[in-house]
Design a protein around this motif. Sequence first.
Motif, PDB file in Angstrom:
ATOM      1  N   LEU A  79       0.808  -1.215   0.000  1.00 14.93           N
ATOM      2  CA  LEU A  79       0.000   0.000   0.000  1.00 14.93           C
ATOM      3  C   LEU A  79       0.845   1.269   0.000  1.00 14.93           C
ATOM      4  N   ALA A  80       1.731   1.398   0.977  1.00 13.09           N
ATOM      5  CA  ALA A  80       2.481   2.652   1.128  1.00 13.09           C
ATOM      6  C   ALA A  80       3.889   2.588   0.546  1.00 13.09           C
ATOM      7  N   GLN A  81       4.627   1.524   0.892  1.00 17.81           N
ATOM      8  CA  GLN A  81       6.035   1.425   0.518  1.00 17.81           C
ATOM      9  C   GLN A  81       6.781   2.718   0.909  1.00 17.81           C
ATOM     10  N   PRO A  82       6.897   2.983   2.198  1.00 16.95           N
ATOM     11  CA  PRO A  82       7.527   4.234   2.641  1.00 16.95           C
ATOM     12  C   PRO A  82       9.004   4.295   2.281  1.00 16.95           C
ATOM     13  N   PHE A  83       9.418   5.408   1.749  1.00 19.22           N
ATOM     14  CA  PHE A  83      10.817   5.663   1.413  1.00 19.22           C
ATOM     15  C   PHE A  83      11.258   6.859   2.247  1.00 19.22           C
ATOM     16  N   LEU A  84      11.852   6.579   3.405  1.00 18.54           N
ATOM     17  CA  LEU A  84      12.195   7.631   4.355  1.00 18.54           C
ATOM     18  C   LEU A  84      13.524   8.284   4.018  1.00 18.54           C
ATOM     19  N   CYS A  85      13.623   9.556   4.362  1.00 17.54           N
ATOM     20  CA  CYS A  85      14.826  10.337   4.091  1.00 17.54           C
ATOM     21  C   CYS A  85      15.354  10.896   5.417  1.00 17.54           C
ATOM     22  N   ALA A  86      16.239  10.170   6.067  1.00 16.80           N
ATOM     23  CA  ALA A  86      16.838  10.637   7.313  1.00 16.80           C
ATOM     24  C   ALA A  86      17.770  11.817   7.013  1.00 16.80           C
ATOM     25  N   PRO A  87      18.141  12.605   8.013  1.00 20.80           N
ATOM     26  CA  PRO A  87      17.980  12.375   9.453  1.00 20.80           C
ATOM     27  C   PRO A  87      16.684  12.903  10.045  1.00 20.80           C
ATOM     28  N   VAL A  88      15.807  13.513   9.268  1.00 22.78           N
ATOM     29  CA  VAL A  88      14.530  13.974   9.806  1.00 22.78           C
ATOM     30  C   VAL A  88      13.449  12.986   9.407  1.00 22.78           C
ATOM     31  N   PHE A  89      12.273  13.139   9.984  1.00 26.61           N
ATOM     32  CA  PHE A  89      11.153  12.271   9.652  1.00 26.61           C
ATOM     33  C   PHE A  89      10.472  12.834   8.409  1.00 26.61           C
ATOM     34  N   ALA A  90      10.984  12.423   7.250  1.00 27.01           N
ATOM     35  CA  ALA A  90      10.471  12.905   5.966  1.00 27.01           C
ATOM     36  C   ALA A  90      10.628  11.797   4.934  1.00 27.01           C
ATOM     37  N   GLY A  91       9.891  11.907   3.846  1.00 24.37           N
ATOM     38  CA  GLY A  91       9.989  10.907   2.788  1.00 24.37           C
ATOM     39  C   GLY A  91       8.783  10.952   1.884  1.00 24.37           C
ATOM     40  N   TYR A  92       8.618   9.886   1.118  1.00 24.26           N
ATOM     41  CA  TYR A  92       7.457   9.783   0.244  1.00 24.26           C
ATOM     42  C   TYR A  92       7.132   8.314   0.052  1.00 24.26           C
ATOM     43  N   GLN A  93       5.982   8.037  -0.569  1.00 22.01           N
ATOM     44  CA  GLN A  93       5.540   6.664  -0.728  1.00 22.01           C
ATOM     45  C   GLN A  93       5.606   6.228  -2.188  1.00 22.01           C
ATOM     46  N   LEU A  94       5.853   4.938  -2.371  1.00 20.65           N
ATOM     47  CA  LEU A  94       6.012   4.376  -3.708  1.00 20.65           C
ATOM     48  C   LEU A  94       4.905   3.401  -4.068  1.00 20.65           C
ATOM     49  N   GLY A  95       4.080   3.040  -3.092  1.00 22.93           N
ATOM     50  CA  GLY A  95       3.070   2.013  -3.302  1.00 22.93           C
ATOM     51  C   GLY A  95       1.800   2.525  -3.949  1.00 22.93           C
ATOM     52  N   ILE A  96       0.773   1.679  -3.917  1.00 20.53           N
ATOM     53  CA  ILE A  96      -0.445   1.996  -4.649  1.00 20.53           C
ATOM     54  C   ILE A  96      -1.219   3.157  -4.029  1.00 20.53           C
ATOM     55  N   LEU A  97      -0.974   3.477  -2.752  1.00 18.99           N
ATOM     56  CA  LEU A  97      -1.647   4.632  -2.159  1.00 18.99           C
ATOM     57  C   LEU A  97      -1.227   5.925  -2.836  1.00 18.99           C
ATOM     58  N   SER A  98       0.000   5.941  -3.352  1.00 18.35           N
ATOM     59  CA  SER A  98       0.462   7.145  -4.051  1.00 18.35           C
ATOM     60  C   SER A  98      -0.277   7.321  -5.377  1.00 18.35           C
ATOM     61  N   TRP A  99      -0.767   6.221  -5.939  1.00 22.65           N
ATOM     62  CA  TRP A  99      -1.489   6.307  -7.212  1.00 22.65           C
ATOM     63  C   TRP A  99      -2.858   6.960  -7.048  1.00 22.65           C
ATOM     64  N   ILE A 100      -3.454   6.801  -5.863  1.00 22.24           N
ATOM     65  CA  ILE A 100      -4.815   7.318  -5.658  1.00 22.24           C
ATOM     66  C   ILE A 100      -4.817   8.595  -4.832  1.00 22.24           C
ATOM     67  N   GLY A 101      -3.630   9.146  -4.603  1.00 25.42           N
ATOM     68  CA  GLY A 101      -3.536  10.455  -3.989  1.00 25.42           C
ATOM     69  C   GLY A 101      -3.663  10.518  -2.487  1.00 25.42           C
TER      70      GLY A 101
END
Length: 318
Positions: free
Chosen positions: A64-86
């Motif tokens: 669903l999400a496939q979180p791709f985190l960007c340390a050292p802060v709590f930030a990132g984006y998702q690669l999974g199907i939830l990103s397809w539906i906004g």
Amino acid sequence: MLSLSYPDVYSKILYVLAGFSVPIHIFGGYCILLKTPKIMKSVKWALFNLHFWSSFLDISISLLAQPFLCAPVFAGYQLGILSWIGVPTDISELTIRTLYMLVPISIITMFENRYYILFVQNGYWQYIRYPFLMLNYFAGLTYCIPVYLDVPKDQEIARRKLFNKYPNACEFASDKSLVSVINFGDTAWTRLRDNALTFTLLVEIITFVVLLRVKMNRALKTSISGDTLRMQKKFIKALNIQIAIPILVFFVPTAVGVLIDPVKDEQLQHNLIFIAVSFHGVISTILMIDLQKPYRDVFLSIFGCYRLAPVKHATTLF
């Protein structure tokens, strides 16, 4: 190994894991809901509760999400199907953090169920067990509300601040405008809250495991007919294995991360952790099917040459 740092490779691995694990999760749920024998009726819903949250965590990460985190802060984006539906990244990220808490809470519910059914149905615990369980789930479900309230409202300004302070953050991201900033680092209050809840849940799990072991050993020594207790002891032993082995999956990538240069390969470390965690539930499900005889018989009757026979005695359950 370093290729795991790249979003495309990381996402493909998670999709492969999802393709393998989703059918197993569905079969595990089918076994619990439709193939649990009457003699295990008292544990059915607690077992399904544990299976549901573990499976939901797995599927949320791998599919669903496939979180791709960007340390050292709590930030990132998702690669999974939830990103397809906004679906907003912050919603999916905070949902996964909540699931991290609901899985151990469901483990507590499982052990509490056995403790209550076997030993204290007529004791004082019957009056406080529901408030106790409700408080646990309330803490788990509201765990991320303060974090959500602190999410920067203007993400454009937040991203600019992030990349000004950490120019190399999300260096593997192909489009940094997709990055969502949740917060810029844990405060002392955040660390205290997280550690307090984690420690409390760990103490509760250990307490119920110890209570069950002590009570079971005493009962086996004093009971005239110990067949049912021995059956329950086998069930709890199988449950311990079902829970303990997947928990180890959480620590393996963390241990690997300690050996990896945190500056050079921090993205690799995060991706390894998510890949491992996304697989913990399916290991638990496989162990459940293998260790619990009713579910193992169902599996063999469908996929093997084994003919499923009706259960005649309680001692044949394990």
